[in-house]
Design a protein around this motif. Structure first.
Motif, PDB file in Angstrom:
ATOM      1  N   ARG A 682     -16.149   6.804  -2.165  1.00 55.37           N
ATOM      2  CA  ARG A 682     -15.533   8.105  -1.910  1.00 55.37           C
ATOM      3  C   ARG A 682     -14.864   8.133  -0.527  1.00 55.37           C
ATOM      4  O   ARG A 682     -14.059   9.006  -0.257  1.00 55.37           O
ATOM      5  N   ALA A 683     -15.311   7.226   0.335  1.00 52.79           N
ATOM      6  CA  ALA A 683     -14.782   7.226   1.700  1.00 52.79           C
ATOM      7  C   ALA A 683     -13.525   6.367   1.768  1.00 52.79           C
ATOM      8  O   ALA A 683     -13.556   5.173   1.465  1.00 52.79           O
ATOM      9  N   LEU A 684     -12.408   6.980   2.133  1.00 53.25           N
ATOM     10  CA  LEU A 684     -11.132   6.267   2.120  1.00 53.25           C
ATOM     11  C   LEU A 684     -10.567   6.142   3.531  1.00 53.25           C
ATOM     12  O   LEU A 684     -10.831   6.986   4.397  1.00 53.25           O
ATOM     13  N   THR A 685      -9.747   5.128   3.712  1.00 56.30           N
ATOM     14  CA  THR A 685      -9.067   4.982   5.001  1.00 56.30           C
ATOM     15  C   THR A 685      -7.778   5.798   4.980  1.00 56.30           C
ATOM     16  O   THR A 685      -7.325   6.241   3.921  1.00 56.30           O
ATOM     17  N   GLU A 686      -7.175   5.945   6.136  1.00 54.24           N
ATOM     18  CA  GLU A 686      -5.898   6.659   6.182  1.00 54.24           C
ATOM     19  C   GLU A 686      -4.873   5.947   5.309  1.00 54.24           C
ATOM     20  O   GLU A 686      -4.048   6.565   4.646  1.00 54.24           O
ATOM     21  N   GLU A 687      -4.980   4.633   5.331  1.00 58.35           N
ATOM     22  CA  GLU A 687      -4.063   3.834   4.514  1.00 58.35           C
ATOM     23  C   GLU A 687      -4.222   4.172   3.025  1.00 58.35           C
ATOM     24  O   GLU A 687      -3.240   4.297   2.300  1.00 58.35           O
ATOM     25  N   ASP A 688      -5.476   4.300   2.658  1.00 56.00           N
ATOM     26  CA  ASP A 688      -5.756   4.633   1.239  1.00 56.00           C
ATOM     27  C   ASP A 688      -5.066   5.934   0.862  1.00 56.00           C
ATOM     28  O   ASP A 688      -4.471   6.050  -0.215  1.00 56.00           O
ATOM     29  N   PHE A 689      -5.182   6.920   1.742  1.00 54.53           N
ATOM     30  CA  PHE A 689      -4.551   8.209   1.437  1.00 54.53           C
ATOM     31  C   PHE A 689      -3.031   8.049   1.319  1.00 54.53           C
ATOM     32  O   PHE A 689      -2.404   8.600   0.425  1.00 54.53           O
ATOM     33  N   LYS A 690      -2.493   7.261   2.251  1.00 58.18           N
ATOM     34  CA  LYS A 690      -1.040   7.075   2.222  1.00 58.18           C
ATOM     35  C   LYS A 690      -0.620   6.406   0.922  1.00 58.18           C
ATOM     36  O   LYS A 690       0.335   6.803   0.267  1.00 58.18           O
ATOM     37  N   SER A 691      -1.365   5.399   0.593  1.00 61.74           N
ATOM     38  CA  SER A 691      -1.005   4.651  -0.610  1.00 61.74           C
ATOM     39  C   SER A 691      -1.140   5.536  -1.860  1.00 61.74           C
ATOM     40  O   SER A 691      -0.338   5.445  -2.793  1.00 61.74           O
ATOM     41  N   MET A 692      -2.125   6.403  -1.808  1.00 56.69           N
ATOM     42  CA  MET A 692      -2.312   7.314  -2.954  1.00 56.69           C
ATOM     43  C   MET A 692      -1.079   8.193  -3.113  1.00 56.69           C
ATOM     44  O   MET A 692      -0.570   8.423  -4.208  1.00 56.69           O
ATOM     45  N   SER A 693      -0.583   8.653  -1.989  1.00 52.50           N
ATOM     46  CA  SER A 693       0.589   9.502  -1.986  1.00 52.50           C
ATOM     47  C   SER A 693       1.797   8.764  -2.563  1.00 52.50           C
ATOM     48  O   SER A 693       2.562   9.307  -3.360  1.00 52.50           O
ATOM     49  N   LYS A 694       1.903   7.535  -2.143  1.00 51.25           N
ATOM     50  CA  LYS A 694       3.041   6.737  -2.611  1.00 51.25           C
ATOM     51  C   LYS A 694       2.949   6.509  -4.125  1.00 51.25           C
ATOM     52  O   LYS A 694       3.921   6.660  -4.863  1.00 51.25           O
ATOM     53  N   THR A 695       1.749   6.137  -4.512  1.00 50.96           N
ATOM     54  CA  THR A 695       1.546   5.893  -5.950  1.00 50.96           C
ATOM     55  C   THR A 695       1.865   7.151  -6.739  1.00 50.96           C
ATOM     56  O   THR A 695       2.486   7.093  -7.799  1.00 50.96           O
ATOM     57  N   LEU A 696       1.418   8.260  -6.188  1.00 52.69           N
ATOM     58  CA  LEU A 696       1.658   9.501  -6.920  1.00 52.69           C
ATOM     59  C   LEU A 696       3.155   9.724  -7.123  1.00 52.69           C
ATOM     60  O   LEU A 696       3.593  10.108  -8.211  1.00 52.69           O
ATOM     61  N   GLU A 697       3.923   9.458  -6.077  1.00 53.60           N
ATOM     62  CA  GLU A 697       5.374   9.647  -6.222  1.00 53.60           C
ATOM     63  C   GLU A 697       5.913   8.758  -7.345  1.00 53.60           C
ATOM     64  O   GLU A 697       6.724   9.173  -8.157  1.00 53.60           O
ATOM     65  N   SER A 698       5.402   7.547  -7.397  1.00 53.12           N
ATOM     66  CA  SER A 698       5.879   6.662  -8.467  1.00 53.12           C
ATOM     67  C   SER A 698       5.465   7.201  -9.830  1.00 53.12           C
ATOM     68  O   SER A 698       6.228   7.125 -10.790  1.00 53.12           O
ATOM     69  N   TYR A 699       4.278   7.772  -9.901  1.00 41.82           N
ATOM     70  CA  TYR A 699       3.844   8.390 -11.166  1.00 41.82           C
ATOM     71  C   TYR A 699       4.826   9.492 -11.572  1.00 41.82           C
ATOM     72  O   TYR A 699       5.188   9.624 -12.742  1.00 41.82           O
ATOM     73  N   ILE A 700       5.203  10.286 -10.584  1.00 42.99           N
ATOM     74  CA  ILE A 700       6.079  11.423 -10.892  1.00 42.99           C
ATOM     75  C   ILE A 700       7.397  10.917 -11.479  1.00 42.99           C
ATOM     76  O   ILE A 700       7.858  11.387 -12.522  1.00 42.99           O
ATOM     77  N   TYR A 701       7.975   9.912 -10.841  1.00 46.70           N
ATOM     78  CA  TYR A 701       9.280   9.453 -11.335  1.00 46.70           C
ATOM     79  C   TYR A 701       9.186   8.701 -12.647  1.00 46.70           C
ATOM     80  O   TYR A 701      10.073   8.780 -13.478  1.00 46.70           O
ATOM     81  N   LYS A 702       8.071   8.030 -12.800  1.00 44.61           N
ATOM     82  CA  LYS A 702       7.877   7.344 -14.084  1.00 44.61           C
ATOM     83  C   LYS A 702       7.795   8.396 -15.212  1.00 44.61           C
ATOM     84  O   LYS A 702       8.424   8.249 -16.264  1.00 44.61           O
ATOM     85  N   ALA A 703       7.051   9.440 -14.926  1.00 51.54           N
ATOM     86  CA  ALA A 703       6.903  10.498 -15.926  1.00 51.54           C
ATOM     87  C   ALA A 703       8.244  11.142 -16.230  1.00 51.54           C
ATOM     88  O   ALA A 703       8.613  11.357 -17.385  1.00 51.54           O
TER      89      ALA A 703
END
Lengths: 754, 1038
Positions: A682-703
């Motif tokens: 459950r404990a994430l690094t700042e990088e993890d959060f950033k990467s999550m954000s990036k991935t999410l954007e890719s999800y949005i465009y894929k959708a």
């Protein structure tokens, strides 16, 4: 000198009578015969018999009918020790007294004849026997089939053979069918376009219109019932004619005083089907009337023929014996003899015998004077066939057997040759949407949210139906009410701790109408719930350094100006540590919901990262937690103290987390150690959060790409069963449209996109 | 057939109750049959016996065998009596009884078993009504309870009431228990329960101590002194724990139980004393007591008293529910087999005559599978028995708890009879099914895991299986009948991370089956050896969850597999389609329906396999048209749907629903259309069944049908009760262990052994125990499970665990030659447990398994294309008949009424009938002598008649009264009766009596009909008359 012809009482079964009358017709003779079935009561009772019996002895109409046949056998001069018998005697006496029963008087007849072994009550001692059916000197064909299904085919083929031989269709009768046979026969005969009518009567109870009539009668309004019948009788005269007949037997006063007896009389009505010219008829054995017709007798097995009586009448066999009434054993023996005699005389009789019982099926035990000519029947597809639909289905079945179990049957080739070309399996896969139509839909509303992208991932077709065609069912319910009220209260309490949420709740008007009777109690529960949760939330807030709070934050924008879609969301709560520029997102859920990076990586549970993504586009702060918080108060879990904790992911930074939750008591999985945080996914690094954000954007465009190209294939995620359903289908309301619940569907061959 | 000594004993022993305890494969049903036949041969009538079986199939088979024997022995009289004999299931017998005496039970004569969903529907409706009325009443206890237990919906309430009703209805006279609830469930019950609870605890502690002792012995003197001293101390502590009988002392001991620290492992030593499980188990018990508030100061009675207000509400609601449901069931004539059983019991309890009849007239009651009877059946039998019960069964095969079977009845009787108390116990041990080496291995397992507390019987106590075959019988070729297929999921998953454990296991099975088939493994078929075939193999699993997955994997390997499981009835394409089609019809009739359902239903129907309209076309209609029925016309493909709907909807309301279904099937050619789907044969059967179902639903109109389907579709977990009959195919069978009972297979596979057993009862908020009453959590700053609940759960968990062991016994004893077990490799499961949580633990412990030859890789399936070469080119030539079908206008002679009569007319008709009857008996030849005895109106009428010119002109008349004839009309026959026919020398007169009103034209038509007939059979002149007796009028109409 004038004289009466000799009056004769003839005991006969209906078929023997029909045959005799038929003979008389051909021989052109007149006779003074009175025909009677010895198994039916000889004494006659008046129409109002069941009413009388009910009023006098509280005997229900059903039972009064059962008692009726015993009267002939009860001797008023005898004293019966048996309780039941003396009871019946008393009734008989009363009936005579009230002139409701006329005792049968045999003396009016000059002679008594038993025709073709018909039943004669034992109290009639002198009579002569007469036979009008003589034994035919040819064997009876007996078709032995391996099961009931094949029996139907063998009957069908026999009929086709007879028709092709030129036998008049009106002379072909199918006898002794079971209900399922009737239906299977009907299927085949329909397929071959051979008219087939069943002469079995249907109980009036099956007709919905009767229910209406009953309603009127039950409410005591006979006039309304009559008006209703008069208005409708032209539609289906068969039913109404019978009903009117029953009405016409009793006066209004009698009916009104005994509605239940009258209704029970009505319940007994059976409706005769409409007969047709040029049709094969399904008849019962007692409807045989002509020895020369063609009779195809099905189910010639012991279990089904002849019908057997068991000892479960009002009187037991022992009691019956005391009054010479036929016992169930007498009856069974009688039928065996009777039908054997009939069968001996039927010229064109074909027997059918299916083997289908577990052990082995047995022929009926009739001792005939004729032999059987046994024909072992096996259904095979014919080169010339009248049953195209059936052949087609058979092909599909055999093909399936071959594909599944490598089973090759004799018929497979000819069936394949016949149907191969036109046969293609139905594929329920979505076949596409026209560009104009899709544009129209997207123009109406095209927004993306975490939930929508999740749905698209679960199954594109589900997304399409739910969000583009708006097909879901959004009924108001108290969960929505609870959710709204808790949200509202928590939002207001943050701004003003003295906010009077009780008033807000008690005076609200959006409680679901259909359960309004629950409002007062549910409001109390709700208020208690808010008290409980608010205490926890407040405690968290008071101890936290994240003092800046934004609630109900609505965001809606385009990521890029060229996007066709808007992204949308309302964030329940953001708490900001203004000093360190960190924030956390909290989403309230009435029931418990979890969030983990693993789930996010599977493209499920996108809501929190979606909020984070949106929030960051507008605010220059860094994420330190994404949480769900259960706002429902579940007393069952009260003592665990864990139920309403924040649940999600957080920053792997002890210092920062201590600013959020110094006690470490408010967040699931958060534990402080000497060196920092207890190791947890459950404990994430700042990088993890950033990467999550990036991935999410890719999800949005894929959708978005999927949606804009109309790619709404039926593709549920299979394999992760929960309650036997794939997770995609578990809460999906559209199984009736996709026809593919929990199933893989082949990709479409010719999907129409644009 | 040659019988063993005990078999022979079971066939011939007489004079007392007999219980035959028969192991699997020992021919128990055969013995029962032989006993029946022996009795028949000795002159007992078949209808003096009652033979009760567990399934209808078994009853049929029994009957069939008896018929064979009767025929062989020429017992013809018995053949006739057989029709009357009771050879049936309990259900069929009780139904027969209730049907026979329906009038004593105030039931309708057509009482039968209803579709349970219809009862369920009524029950749900009733619950909703009831709960609503409770909300409206603002009852304080009710409101307090809701506040306390609220979890979002009322489901917990419904579940509680339904659970309670279900449990309590298992007790005869349950209404009485409800009425006098507190007489039974009171303080003294509580005290007893408290003691019993601690008996359980002590038993567990004893078990733990014994386990520790094994550990102690295994480790003593193995390491160093410190270890031994540690072990000694521990052993003393465990011994001390179980020493006391005083509950309070025991509680204190448990509360303070602590072991010393285990000695540290010295450096350089590899092997060292490992932890034992016992300590954890004691801690678990401590936890249980703690959370039940038994270790703090609270009084155990208070915890119970605290639940009383809630119990009171639930009790009240349950009582009300049961009583109201009864009324509704009576009103709607909706009964289940359970209801019928309750009626049968009531009948026997209340009607002494009937009870005595059975007690005196029945020679023996023979019951098969006695271990599967429930308490009500047991009680029912006790009412009609008279030291003449013959029971067969095997408690080790009792696996029907979910159907309320109570094997304890069997065990109680067995133990009593074994002590010669009330009857004789006979044991059948010899097994005639399996390889004897296999039997040995099965015994090895159950000797270790089955005892009185776990399994219900002590396997050591003479329950072992013994081969009934001689040693040289062909089966003994396999001395390794149990194969263990160990695998290491971790290693395999590293290589194939997309697989699940279930897939890995079934792949292991698939590979093993392929290997067996490819190597043509030899199978003994009773006479000789032959190569194995797919049909020899059965895969047994304890639950059906993974069947689709298993089937898919096996099929990928090219293994034909037949799955013994049904998909949800309402979820297959053809049923979905029908439902949606019916909804569309309802949309045509009901605007609110239209609003709610049309869009979805039309989309569903249009894109279905029946219409196959492309999505794009339907969508254009839905998106762009102002959609509605009328606009369907605009599209050719959609118009077909509208036409069909219009045609079919005309039949709604007037005709029975089944006519509607027929019309749909016929018009849409539905049987032709399902050919395009997978498994067309199953679909055809389902369509047939659905039609039957609709046909069977009496007094239902169209809206009822829609509501019924809606109900089934909406209620989670409910489905139309349907089991597809299976044909014989050359395939591996995949079935649940439950389904396998009574069957046998050469080769058995078992997988999914690691799946945790479910324990359903645990989750319910309210439970009912006949011993402890209604149970629910106590509340004190949060809910906790009180000791009474723990006690109840322990007892039913024990039964549940026992059944799991018995289920395994059933599974293993199905095999004739070989059992293959797919086992996860592990080294931590060999220790004894208080309860097993899956089959893997049973196997490891029972066999003390050590994993070897562990599978770490898999052969993946090669997908092969199947091809089939044609041999003939012939095609079917399809022909059709063409008949001119038209309605037949049946000739009727009497005027059937098409209008209602007034009361006066009805009176007249009654009078007319009477007159008719009198006239029927008049001797016209001697009229004058007779008329004086007649009522004056008739007398006058007849005298008038005799004076008419027609009568006066008669020369040598012959009178035919009520002359019956049969006419031929267009090839069809019609029946008629002429009131009076007079045949004179050269004339025939037809006369019809009427009361009055002889001017009705339809009467003339009637006479014309008679005339037509007489004309055909006579050359004489014919005259036709109507005679009004009251108006004294004779009118010639022909």
């Amino acid at each position: 000198m004038s004289k009466s012809d000799k009056k004769t009482l003839v005991f006969t079964e209906s078929f023997a009578k029909a045959i005799l009358l038929n003979k008389q017709y051909h021989k052109k003779v007149l006779s003074n015969n009175k025909y009677i079935n010895g198994l039916l009561p000889l004494t006659k009772v008046k129409n109002n018999y069941p009413f009388f019996i009910y009023n006098q002895y509280s005997i229900e109409p059903d039972l009064s009918k059962k008692i009726l046949p015993y009267f002939d056998y009860i001797d008023l001069h005898l004293d019966y020790e048996d309780e039941k018998l003396s009871y019946i005697k008393k009734i008989k006496k009363d009936l005579i007294h009230y002139k409701l029963l006329d005792e049968f008087d045999i003396t009016q007849y000059d002679s008594v004849v038993q025709l073709d072994g018909a039943y004669i009550p034992k109290f009639i001692h002198t009579y002569e026997s007469s036979i009008n059916i003589s034994t035919i000197k040819k064997d009876i064909p007996l078709y032995r089939t391996k099961n009931k299904e094949e029996q139907v085919y063998s009957v069908f083929e026999k009929v086709v053979e007879l028709l092709n031989q030129g036998v008049d269709i009106a002379h072909i009768k199918i006898v002794n069918t079971q209900t399922d046979d009737d239906f299977q026969l009907k299927k085949l005969f329909n397929d071959a376009q051979i008219p087939l009518v069943s002469l079995k009567k249907e109980s009036i109870k099956s007709f919905p219109i009767y229910k209406e009539i009953k309603k009127y009668i039950k409410s005591g309004s006979l006039e309304d019932a009559r008006t209703f019948i008069d208005e409708n009788k032209d539609h289906y005269s068969q039913i109404f004619g019978e009903i009117i007949n029953v009405f016409n037997k009793y006066s209004d006063a009698l009916i009104k005083a005994n509605l239940n007896v009258f209704m029970s009389e009505l319940d007994q009505i059976t409706v005769k089907p409409i007969r047709k010219k040029n049709a094969i008829e399904i008849i019962s054995i007692d409807q045989i009337k002509d020895l020369s017709h063609y009779y195809l007798m099905m189910n010639y097995i012991d279990e089904y023929f002849p019908k057997k009586d068991i000892d479960n009448d009002y009187l037991t066999n022992k009691q019956k014996e005391l009054i010479d009434f036929p016992t169930s054993e007498d009856m069974n023996q009688y039928r065996l003899n009777l039908y054997a005699h009939l069968f001996d005389g039927l010229e064109n009789l074909y027997l059918f015998y299916p083997e289908f019982l577990i052990d082995h099926t047995r022929l009926s035990y009739l001792s005939l004077n004729r032999d059987y000519q046994v024909i072992d029947y096996n259904y095979k597809v014919k080169d010339q066939s009248y049953i195209k639909t059936d052949d087609f289905l058979r092909y599909a079945i055999k093909k399936n057997l071959y594909d599944q179990f490598h089973e090759i049957s004799e018929d497979l080739d000819i069936l394949r040759n016949t149907f191969e070309e036109g046969f293609s399996k139905y594929n329920p896969q979505f076949t596409g949407i026209k560009k104009d139509d899709l544009d129209e839909l997207l123009q109406r509303k095209y927004t993306l949210t975490g939930a929508k992208i999740e749905t698209l991932k679960l199954c594109p077709f589900q997304y399409f139906l739910q969000y583009l065609l708006n097909m879901g069912d959004y009924a108001d319910n108290h969960y929505v009410y609870f959710g709204n009220k808790i949200h509202k209260a928590l939002e207001e309490l943050i701004k003003d701790p003295n906010y009077d949420y009780k008033k807000m709740i008690l005076q609200s008007h959006d409680f679901p109408m259909e359960i309004m009777y629950k409002k007062s109690l549910f409001d109390q529960i709700l208020i208690e719930n808010i008290e409980h949760v608010y205490a926890i939330i407040n405690d968290f807030y008071m101890n936290s350094q994240y003092k800046e709070v934004i609630t109900e934050k609505k965001l809606s924008f385009k990521i890029k100006p060229t996007d066709r879609f808007l992204i949308n969301g309302i964030i329940d709560k953001v708490m900001i540590d203004s000093e360190n520029h960190y924030y956390v997102i909290i989403d309230y859920k009435f029931s418990k919901k979890t969030f983990s990076v693993e789930e996010f990586n599977k493209e499920l549970k996108l809501q929190l990262p979606f909020y984070m993504y949106m929030f960051e586009k507008h605010f220059q702060v860094k994420p330190s937690g994404l949480f769900f918080r259960k706002t429902g108060y579940d007393r069952e879990k009260e003592n665990t103290g864990m139920d309403n904790l924040l649940n999600g992911v957080f920053l792997n930074d002890r210092e920062q987390m201590e600013r959020l939750d110094p006690s470490g008591k408010h967040i699931t999985g958060l534990r402080y150690t000497k060196d920092g945080l207890y190791k947890s996914n459950r404990a994430l690094t700042e990088e993890d959060f950033k990467s999550m954000s990036k991935t999410l954007e890719s999800y949005i465009y894929k959708a978005a790409k999927k949606i804009e190209t109309g790619d709404f294939e039926i593709k549920p995620i299979i394999g992760e069963e929960k309650n036997n359903h794939s997770i995609s289908c578990l809460y999906c309301d559209f199984a009736h449209i996709c026809y593919s619940k929990d199933k893989y569907v082949k990709a479409g061959d010719h999907r129409e996109i644009y | 057939m040659k019988y063993t000594k005990s078999q022979s004993d079971a066939i011939h022993h007489e004079g007392e109750n007999i219980l035959v305890s028969a192991s699997a494969g020992s021919g128990k049903t055969g013995v029962l049959k032989a006993r029946v036949l022996r009795k028949l041969k000795q002159g007992i009538d078949i209808d003096q016996l009652i033979v009760l079986t567990f399934t209808e199939a078994a009853a049929e088979e029994m009957k069939s065998r008896i018929i064979d024997e009767l025929k062989k022995e020429h017992l013809n009289e018995q053949m006739i009596k057989l029709d009357n004999a009771i050879i049936s299931t309990f259900d069929a017998f009780t139904l027969r009884l209730v049907k026979e005496y329906y009038y004593l039970l105030d039931l309708p004569s057509d009482i039968g078993i209803s579709d349970k969903l219809l009862i369920e529907m009524e029950s749900q409706k009733l619950l909703d009504d009831m709960i609503k009325s409770y909300y409206e009443s603002h009852d304080q206890d009710f409101e307090d309870m809701i506040k306390l237990l609220f979890s979002g919906s009322d489901n917990f309430l419904k579940t509680a009431i339904l659970n309670l009703s279900k449990s309590i209805k298992k007790i005869p006279n349950y209404i009485e228990i409800l009425e006098h609830y507190h007489d039974k469930y009171n303080q003294s019950m509580l005290e007893g329960a408290y003691k019993r609870y601690f008996d359980y605890i002590k038993r567990d502690l004893d078990f733990i101590r014994q386990n520790f002792k094994v550990y102690y012995i295994n480790n003593y003197h193995l390491y160093n002194e410190a270890c031994d001293s540690y072990l000694d101390t521990c052993m003393n502590l465990y011994d001390d724990l179980v020493k006391t009988d005083d509950i309070e002392v025991l509680k204190r001991k448990i509360a303070s139980f602590n072991l010393p620290t285990r000695p540290r492992k010295p450096r350089g030593v590899e092997e060292w004393l490992h932890t034992d499980e016992s300590y954890k188990q004691v801690k678990k018990i401590k936890q249980e007591l703690e959370s039940a508030h038994l270790l703090d100061d609270s009084d155990y009675q208070d915890t119970w008293l605290e639940t009383n207000p809630r119990v009171k509400v639930i009790l009240q609601m349950t009582k009300e529910y049961l009583l109201r449901l009864k009324t509704i069931q009576k009103e709607k004539n909706l009964y289940s087999f359970d209801d019928i059983m309750a009626f049968a019991i009531r009948l026997l309890e209340e009607e002494k005559d009937i009870r005595t009849f059975y007690q005196n007239e029945i020679n023996e009651i023979l019951i098969d599978e006695y271990q599967d009877t429930n308490d009500l059946q047991d009680y029912f039998i006790s009412l009609i028995a008279n030291h003449n019960i013959f029971m067969v069964g095997d408690v080790k095969q009792s696996i029907y708890r979910f159907r309320d079977a109570n094997p304890k009845n069997f065990m109680r009787i067995f133990s009593e009879y074994s002590n010669l108390d009330g009857g004789k116990a006979i044991r059948l041990k010899e097994n005639f099914r399996s390889n004897r080496f296999l039997l040995d291995r099965i015994n090895d397992l159950f000797l270790n895991i089955m005892n009185e507390n776990r399994g219900g019987v002590n396997y050591r106590d003479n329950h072992g299986l013994v081969s009934g075959f001689p040693d040289d019988f062909g089966l003994n070729q396999k001395n390794q009948p149990i194969h263990t297929l160990f695998y290491d999921p971790k290693v395999i998953l590293e290589k194939y991370d997309h697989l699940t454990k279930d897939e890995i296991e079934v792949m292991i099975v698939a590979n093993d089956i392929k290997r067996k088939i490819d190597s043509r493994q030899a199978i003994f078929d009773g006479n000789d050896f032959r190569p194995i075939e797919y049909k020899d193999i059965t895969i047994l699993v304890d639950r059906k969850t993974n069947f689709p997955k298993y089937k898919k994997v096996l099929s990928d390997y090219g293994i034909p597999v037949e799955v013994y499981s049904d998909e949800v009835f309402t979820e297959s394409e053809e049923i979905i389609f029908l439902y949606q089609f019916l909804i569309l019809i309802q949309c045509m009739r009901d605007p609110s329906y239209y609003k709610q359902y049309f869009k979805g239903a039309i989309y569903s129907v249009a894109r279905s396999f029946v219409y196959q309209v492309p999505d794009s076309l339907i969508l254009s209609y839905i998106i762009n048209d102002d959609f509605g029925f009328s606009n369907l016309d605009k599209h050719k493909d959609l118009k077909r749907i509208k036409d069909d709907l219009t045609y079919i909807s005309k039949k709604v309301d007037l005709f029975p629903n089944v006519f509607l279904i027929d019309a749909i099937y016929e018009r849409l050619n539905i049987y032709g259309k399902i050919a395009l789907l997978d498994t067309p044969e199953s679909k055809a059967k389902k369509l047939d069944f659905f039609r039957d179902l609709v046909k069977g639903q009496k007094e239902k109109d169209f809206v009822d049908l829609i509501q019924y389907l809606e109900f089934v579709n909406q209620e989670q977990g409910l489905d139309i009760d349907y089991t597809e009959s299976k044909g014989q195919v050359e395939a591996v069978k995949l079935m649940s262990i439950h389904k396998s009972k009574g069957l046998q297979f050469p080769i058995v596979y078992m997988l999914g052994l690691k799946k945790q057993f479910n324990f359903q009862e645990n989750k319910d908020l309210f439970n009912f125990s006949p011993d402890y009453g209604i149970l629910t959590h106590s509340y004190q700053q949060g809910f906790y499970r009180n000791f009474l609940e723990n006690l109840y759960l322990r007892s039913i968990k024990e039964e549940d665990d026992s059944e799991k062991i018995r289920l395994l016994y059933v599974a293993l004893t199905r095999a004739k030659e070989e059992i293959n077990l797919v086992l996860e490799a592990t080294d931590s499961l060999n220790e004894s447990k208080i309860t097993f949580s899956n089959y893997l633990e049973m196997f490891y412990y029972g066999y003390q398994l050590v994993a070897k030859d562990v599978i770490t890789d898999l052969k993946l399936p090669l997908i092969e294309e199947k091809s089939h070469t044609k041999t003939r080119d012939k095609k079917i030539e399809h022909l059709i008949f063409s008949f001119n079908e038209e309605e037949l206008d049946e000739l009727r002679y009497s005027k059937s009424s098409s209008s209602f009569y007034s009361d006066q007319t009805i009176l007249n008709l009654d009078y007319g009938n009477e007159i008719h009857e009198i006239l029927e008996n008049i001797d016209f030849a001697h009229l004058k002598e007779q008329v004086n005895t007649l009522p004056s109106e008739i007398k006058d009428g007849l005298l008038y008649l005799s004076q008419t010119p027609m009568f006066q002109s008669l020369d040598e008349p012959k009178y035919y009264q009520e002359f019956e004839f049969m006419d031929h009309h267009d090839g069809y026959l019609s029946n008629g009766v002429i009131d009076l026919l007079i045949e004179d020398k050269d004339k025939i007169y037809i006369l019809d009596y009427k009361l009055k009103d002889i001017d009705d034209l339809s009467y003339e038509k009637q006479i014309k009909g008679y005339y037509d007939y007489i004309k055909k059979i006579s050359n004489k002149e014919i005259q036709g008359y109507l005679f009004s007796i009251l108006e004294k009028k004779l009118k010639r109409v022909i």
